[in-house]
Design a protein around this motif. Structure first.
Motif, mmCIF file in Angstrom:
data_model
loop_
_atom_site.group_PDB
_atom_site.id
_atom_site.type_symbol
_atom_site.label_atom_id
_atom_site.label_comp_id
_atom_site.label_asym_id
_atom_site.label_seq_id
_atom_site.Cartn_x
_atom_site.Cartn_y
_atom_site.Cartn_z
ATOM 1 N N THR A 61 0.831 -1.212 0.000
ATOM 2 C CA THR A 61 0.000 0.000 0.000
ATOM 3 C C THR A 61 0.864 1.261 0.000
ATOM 4 O O THR A 61 0.536 2.254 -0.660
ATOM 5 N N THR A 110 -4.346 -4.371 0.875
ATOM 6 C CA THR A 110 -5.521 -4.276 1.751
ATOM 7 C C THR A 110 -6.119 -5.653 2.012
ATOM 8 O O THR A 110 -6.512 -5.964 3.148
ATOM 9 N N GLY A 133 -8.410 4.096 4.740
ATOM 10 C CA GLY A 133 -7.838 3.165 3.768
ATOM 11 C C GLY A 133 -8.897 2.414 2.993
ATOM 12 O O GLY A 133 -8.761 2.201 1.785
ATOM 13 N N GLY A 180 -5.765 7.826 -0.169
ATOM 14 C CA GLY A 180 -4.649 6.899 0.022
ATOM 15 C C GLY A 180 -3.486 7.546 0.740
ATOM 16 O O GLY A 180 -2.889 6.952 1.655
ATOM 17 N N ALA A 183 -4.309 8.024 4.364
ATOM 18 C CA ALA A 183 -4.137 6.773 5.107
ATOM 19 C C ALA A 183 -2.667 6.522 5.433
ATOM 20 O O ALA A 183 -2.334 6.050 6.524
#
Length: 246
Positions: A61, A110, A133, A180, A183
């Protein structure tokens, strides 16, 4: 055409200093803000060991958003030399490759974290980071889907105007990337980073993440603004609007 070219050159002359600053920011500062945190994320994950699902979550991520998508978002409308010296088709191809791979990394990361918490019988989406997220991942899916429609906008023009398709794609792309990066900024307070970086370093990483997000989105936000302004307050040329949004 000569008259238009002359006017364009006249308008550009006073912007020499601005162009130099823009070039400096997007050729030096922006890549630095992308690569330094990405290298630190890789180093943290490597030191922890890539045998844990959580580590893979952070790795995929983090690089998906902060490295691949940050570069991909900035490329079509960015001020760096690669964007300026590349053709539109080249920029578009590199853009969708980076966005697709980056989005795929975010999705896989994720899913791995979901499996990780499921196997440990831990509850899901109980923190601000996890909720943000999750929203980012939902937008990743939406962005990838309407990215396909934007890519084939002219073939789908019977159902949706290409300019509107581009606008929707840009808007969802902004939401995806912003969520994103938000997060990631929240993730710097997690133990994997606390164990490796001092509090001041983590604050600096959050600031760099925000700066990276703003610089990456600068071009696309400017084009969305121009599109809306010119569509509703003046310009009626579809061709001009499409070029500007692209």
């Amino acid at each position: 055409m000569d008259e238009l070219d002359t006017d364009d050159n006249v308008l550009r002359r006073p912007r020499t200093k601005t162009s130099f600053i823009t070039c400096l920011v997007f050729n030096c500062l922006h890549p630095l803000c992308i690569f330094v945190p990405s290298i630190l994320i890789i180093a943290v994950c490597w030191s922890r060991g890539l045998t844990h699902l959580f580590t893979w979550h952070v790795f995929l991520t983090g690089l998906g958003f902060h490295l691949l998508m940050a570069a991909g978002v900035a490329l079509p409308n960015g001020g760096n030399s690669l964007a300026r010296n590349s053709t539109h088709s080249t920029r578009r191809t590199i853009h969708w490759i980076l966005q697709t791979v980056g989005g795929g990394c975010a999705l896989i990361g994720t899913v791995l974290q979901y499996i990780n918490r499921e196997t440990k019988l831990k509850p899901h989406f109980v923190s601000t980071h996890s909720i943000v997220g999750l929203i980012a991942v939902v937008f990743v899916l939406l962005s990838l889907l309407n990215g396909v429609s934007a890519l084939f906008g002219w073939k789908l023009r019977r159902f949706l105007r290409p300019s509107v398709s581009k606008l929707i794609h840009n808007a969802t792309g902004v939401a995806t990337f912003a969520m994103g990066m938000c997060a990631i900024a929240l993730a710097y307070e997690y133990h994997i980073f606390k164990e490796n970086f001092a509090h001041e370093v983590r604050i600096l990483l959050v600031i760099v993440t925000v700066v990276t997000c703003v610089m990456s989105l600068f071009g696309v936000l400017k084009n969305i603004y121009n599109y809306l302004y010119e569509t509703y307050l003046g310009c009626k040329s579809t061709e001009y609007i499409l070029d500007d949004v692209e």
